[in-house]
Design a protein around this motif. Structure first.
Motif, PDB file in Angstrom:
ATOM      1  N   ALA A 160      37.003  -0.844 -59.086  1.00 31.07           N
ATOM      2  CA  ALA A 160      36.179  -1.407 -60.157  1.00 31.07           C
ATOM      3  C   ALA A 160      36.910  -2.570 -60.830  1.00 31.07           C
ATOM      4  CB  ALA A 160      35.847  -0.321 -61.176  1.00 31.07           C
ATOM      5  N   GLU A 161      38.209  -2.410 -61.047  1.00 33.02           N
ATOM      6  CA  GLU A 161      39.003  -3.485 -61.655  1.00 33.02           C
ATOM      7  C   GLU A 161      39.051  -4.702 -60.735  1.00 33.02           C
ATOM      8  OE1 GLU A 161      43.468  -4.231 -63.497  1.00 33.02           O
ATOM      9  OE2 GLU A 161      42.881  -2.219 -62.871  1.00 33.02           O
ATOM     10  N   LEU A 162      39.170  -4.477 -59.440  1.00 36.94           N
ATOM     11  CA  LEU A 162      39.184  -5.565 -58.468  1.00 36.94           C
ATOM     12  C   LEU A 162      37.868  -6.327 -58.488  1.00 36.94           C
ATOM     13  CD1 LEU A 162      40.656  -7.020 -56.134  1.00 36.94           C
ATOM     14  CD2 LEU A 162      39.643  -5.336 -54.594  1.00 36.94           C
ATOM     15  N   GLU A 163      36.758  -5.618 -58.560  1.00 33.59           N
ATOM     16  CA  GLU A 163      35.448  -6.270 -58.613  1.00 33.59           C
ATOM     17  C   GLU A 163      35.298  -7.108 -59.876  1.00 33.59           C
ATOM     18  OE1 GLU A 163      32.872  -6.676 -56.477  1.00 33.59           O
ATOM     19  OE2 GLU A 163      34.252  -5.747 -55.047  1.00 33.59           O
ATOM     20  N   ALA A 174      42.377  13.320 -57.604  1.00 37.53           N
ATOM     21  CA  ALA A 174      43.034  12.413 -58.547  1.00 37.53           C
ATOM     22  C   ALA A 174      43.244  11.045 -57.907  1.00 37.53           C
ATOM     23  CB  ALA A 174      44.368  13.006 -58.997  1.00 37.53           C
ATOM     24  N   LEU A 175      43.690  11.033 -56.660  1.00 36.60           N
ATOM     25  CA  LEU A 175      43.877   9.761 -55.951  1.00 36.60           C
ATOM     26  C   LEU A 175      42.545   9.054 -55.741  1.00 36.60           C
ATOM     27  CD1 LEU A 175      46.590  10.735 -53.310  1.00 36.60           C
ATOM     28  CD2 LEU A 175      46.856   9.215 -55.262  1.00 36.60           C
ATOM     29  N   GLU A 176      41.514   9.827 -55.482  1.00 37.79           N
ATOM     30  CA  GLU A 176      40.180   9.253 -55.286  1.00 37.79           C
ATOM     31  C   GLU A 176      39.698   8.568 -56.565  1.00 37.79           C
ATOM     32  OE1 GLU A 176      36.721  11.055 -52.487  1.00 37.79           O
ATOM     33  OE2 GLU A 176      37.139  12.171 -54.316  1.00 37.79           O
ATOM     34  N   GLN A 177      39.947   9.198 -57.708  1.00 32.07           N
ATOM     35  CA  GLN A 177      39.556   8.606 -58.996  1.00 32.07           C
ATOM     36  C   GLN A 177      40.357   7.337 -59.283  1.00 32.07           C
ATOM     37  OE1 GLN A 177      40.121  11.744 -61.810  1.00 32.07           O
ATOM     38  NE2 GLN A 177      38.094  12.658 -61.453  1.00 32.07           N
ATOM     39  N   GLN A 178      41.656   7.367 -58.968  1.00 33.59           N
ATOM     40  CA  GLN A 178      42.483   6.176 -59.163  1.00 33.59           C
ATOM     41  C   GLN A 178      41.993   5.031 -58.300  1.00 33.59           C
ATOM     42  OE1 GLN A 178      46.495   7.314 -58.279  1.00 33.59           O
ATOM     43  NE2 GLN A 178      46.800   8.423 -60.185  1.00 33.59           N
ATOM     44  N   LEU A 179      41.630   5.337 -57.057  1.00 36.07           N
ATOM     45  CA  LEU A 179      41.132   4.312 -56.148  1.00 36.07           C
ATOM     46  C   LEU A 179      39.834   3.722 -56.661  1.00 36.07           C
ATOM     47  CD1 LEU A 179      41.348   2.779 -53.479  1.00 36.07           C
ATOM     48  CD2 LEU A 179      40.180   4.695 -52.364  1.00 36.07           C
ATOM     49  N   ALA A 180      38.947   4.567 -57.154  1.00 36.31           N
ATOM     50  CA  ALA A 180      37.672   4.078 -57.687  1.00 36.31           C
ATOM     51  C   ALA A 180      37.909   3.168 -58.894  1.00 36.31           C
ATOM     52  CB  ALA A 180      36.783   5.255 -58.070  1.00 36.31           C
ATOM     53  N   ALA A 181      38.855   3.538 -59.750  1.00 40.92           N
ATOM     54  CA  ALA A 181      39.155   2.717 -60.922  1.00 40.92           C
ATOM     55  C   ALA A 181      39.747   1.376 -60.500  1.00 40.92           C
ATOM     56  CB  ALA A 181      40.124   3.453 -61.844  1.00 40.92           C
ATOM     57  N   GLN A 182      40.629   1.385 -59.497  1.00 43.45           N
ATOM     58  CA  GLN A 182      41.222   0.137 -59.019  1.00 43.45           C
ATOM     59  C   GLN A 182      40.178  -0.750 -58.351  1.00 43.45           C
ATOM     60  OE1 GLN A 182      44.512   1.382 -56.573  1.00 43.45           O
ATOM     61  NE2 GLN A 182      45.930   1.394 -58.301  1.00 43.45           N
TER      62      GLN A 182
END
Length: 122
Positions: free
Chosen positions: A19-22, A9-17
């Motif tokens: 992507a948002e940062l990019e 779950a944390l890994e998915q949140q990090l990936a989403a963040q």
């Protein structure tokens, strides 16, 4: 939740963040804001002003709307004075510097805080 599920779950949140940062890095509006801020800070530094100075110039009433800035003083606080309470029912005397005295709390629970405060001798 298992540790593995928590990790995923944390890994998915990090990936989403990430992507948002990019997407924010490629945002032209954000680039313009960053450029403006850098130029503004350089200009303030050149003339020796701070953001507070600018706000005071543009909106003089803003300082009266918020709490005044109090300079921190490094020193000791004033010592609290000793208060002496005398219970007229039992004749007991309590000397305390604060309101966290066990017997004083018992009195306040039994007789009420206002009544006990009226027993203040000095």
């Amino acid at each position: 939740m298992s540790r593995l599920a928590e990790f995923r779950a944390l890994e998915q949140q990090l990936a989403a963040q990430l992507a948002e940062l990019e997407s924010l890095k490629n945002d032209d509006g954000l680039k313009r804001e960053i450029e403006f801020e850098q130029k503004l800070r350089n200009l303030l530094g050149e003339y020796g002003f701070s953001l507070r100075n600018i706000v005071a110039i543009l909106d003089p009433q803003s300082s009266s709307r918020r709490a005044p800035v109090v300079a921190e003083t490094k020193g000791t606080r004033r010592a609290r004075t000793v208060k002496v309470y005398k219970n007229p029912h039992s004749g007991e005397i309590v000397e305390t510097k604060g309101g966290n005295h066990k017997l004083l709390k018992e009195w306040k629970a039994e007789y009420g805080a206002d009544t006990v405060e009226s027993w203040l001798a000095r």
